[in-house]
Design an enzyme around this catalytic site. Sequence first.
Site, PDB file in Angstrom:
ATOM      1  CE  LYS A 201      22.722  22.412  -4.510  1.00 32.90           C
ATOM      2  NZ  LYS A 201      24.158  22.148  -4.354  1.00 32.90           N
ATOM      3  CE  LYS A 256      21.553  20.593  -1.132  1.00 35.06           C
ATOM      4  NZ  LYS A 256      22.901  20.785  -1.567  1.00 35.06           N
TER       5      LYS A 256
HETATM    6  C1  PBG Z   1      27.381  22.716  -2.870  1.00 39.52           C
HETATM    7  C2  PBG Z   1      26.378  22.172  -1.924  1.00 39.52           C
HETATM    8  C3  PBG Z   1      25.474  22.907  -1.161  1.00 39.52           C
HETATM    9  C4  PBG Z   1      24.844  22.005  -0.328  1.00 39.52           C
HETATM   10  C5  PBG Z   1      25.357  20.737  -0.595  1.00 39.52           C
HETATM   11  N1  PBG Z   1      26.290  20.856  -1.597  1.00 39.52           N
HETATM   12  C6  PBG Z   1      25.222  24.372  -1.094  1.00 39.52           C
HETATM   13  C7  PBG Z   1      24.965  25.132  -2.308  1.00 39.52           C
HETATM   14  O1  PBG Z   1      24.605  24.619  -3.355  1.00 39.52           O
HETATM   15  O2  PBG Z   1      25.161  26.337  -2.203  1.00 39.52           O
HETATM   16  C8  PBG Z   1      23.820  22.371   0.711  1.00 39.52           C
HETATM   17  C9  PBG Z   1      23.652  21.433   1.820  1.00 39.52           C
HETATM   18  C10 PBG Z   1      22.942  21.961   3.002  1.00 39.52           C
HETATM   19  O3  PBG Z   1      22.422  23.100   3.024  1.00 39.52           O
HETATM   20  O4  PBG Z   1      22.869  21.209   3.988  1.00 39.52           O
HETATM   21  N2  PBG Z   1      27.235  22.488  -4.201  1.00 39.52           N
END
Ligand code: PBG
Length: 334
Positions: A201, A256
Amino acid sequence: MTSSGAFPATRMRRLRAASWRRRLVRETVLSPDDLIQPLFIIEGTGVRQPVASLPGVARLSIDTAVETAREAAALGIPALALFPVIDPSLKNDQGSEATNPKNLLCRAIAAIKKAVPDIGIICDVALDPYTTHGHDGLFDGDDVANDATVAVLVKQALVLAEAGCDVVAPSDMMDGRIGAIRTALESHGFTNTMILSYAVKYASAFYGPFRDAVGSKGALGAKGKHTYQMDAANADEALREAALDVAEGADLIMVKPGMPYLDVVAAVKAHINVPVVVYQVSGEYAMLSLAAANGLLDRTAAFHEALLAFKRAGASAIFTYAAMEVARTLAGKA
Ligand code: PBG
């Protein structure tokens, strides 16, 4: 004429000259089986509250989410990913509502599981929807503390599993959390609960609309999440992250965001022998939606092509806010 394969013995266009020929040689297929629909859950009844930054996406109360779950199951969508929108009065710097077994998310899981038992339920394990500061963990000084956060995430994962969540999805990027969560799940009898690790991520600018949807944006500040989420410049590190989480007990590995990281999806698929899940994140969805709404792209064709690209790169499943819409178009129902 030689049989060297050179022109004109080889004319690539022969394979493309008609629809039936193209269908016959197509290497990748997109199906509703590949799609995971994220849903934002909010308190109330009969609520369908549009998210301004995500055209076509709404925050749903539990009853409305149950209806939507029925529709998703009928469309052949295998699983939903639930994200809670927590009332600001329940947030604090510890994110303690995350481990309340009667919290909004746990009630939503139970209601959907009861009404639509055959649809899979996936939930994030991270504190950001619950913290006043919008970070995924607990602070020690000026940074998120790894080990103290992991201890809370373990509790959060157990509370979710107890509520009926099928797949816990740590999205927090703390080190060592997969092993800790796996050990706790096993010792509490949740032997069949899957772990989808957001192993890869990135600290991305493409999460903006999501933070707006769950209301976690406000207090984040300029520093963002760069001390725990990955640096956009790195791909080898993605393989290390994924390998560690597989060793610790992850069943599925997430990459992601999706579209700007297709090289990473392909590399993880090639090196890691675990199904890869890709998240077409909120910023990607917003870009395509807004371009289509302004007449710059054909919405259906653009979403189909983007999702097909994830499959071609090696994804087994895709989180997309357009899952149900795309399933309808695949079935010719839209
Ligand atoms: C939170 C999380 C996020 C997303 C999914 N889970 C945001 C972040 O890490 O700030 C993002 C999903 C999206 O942008 O569609 N942990």
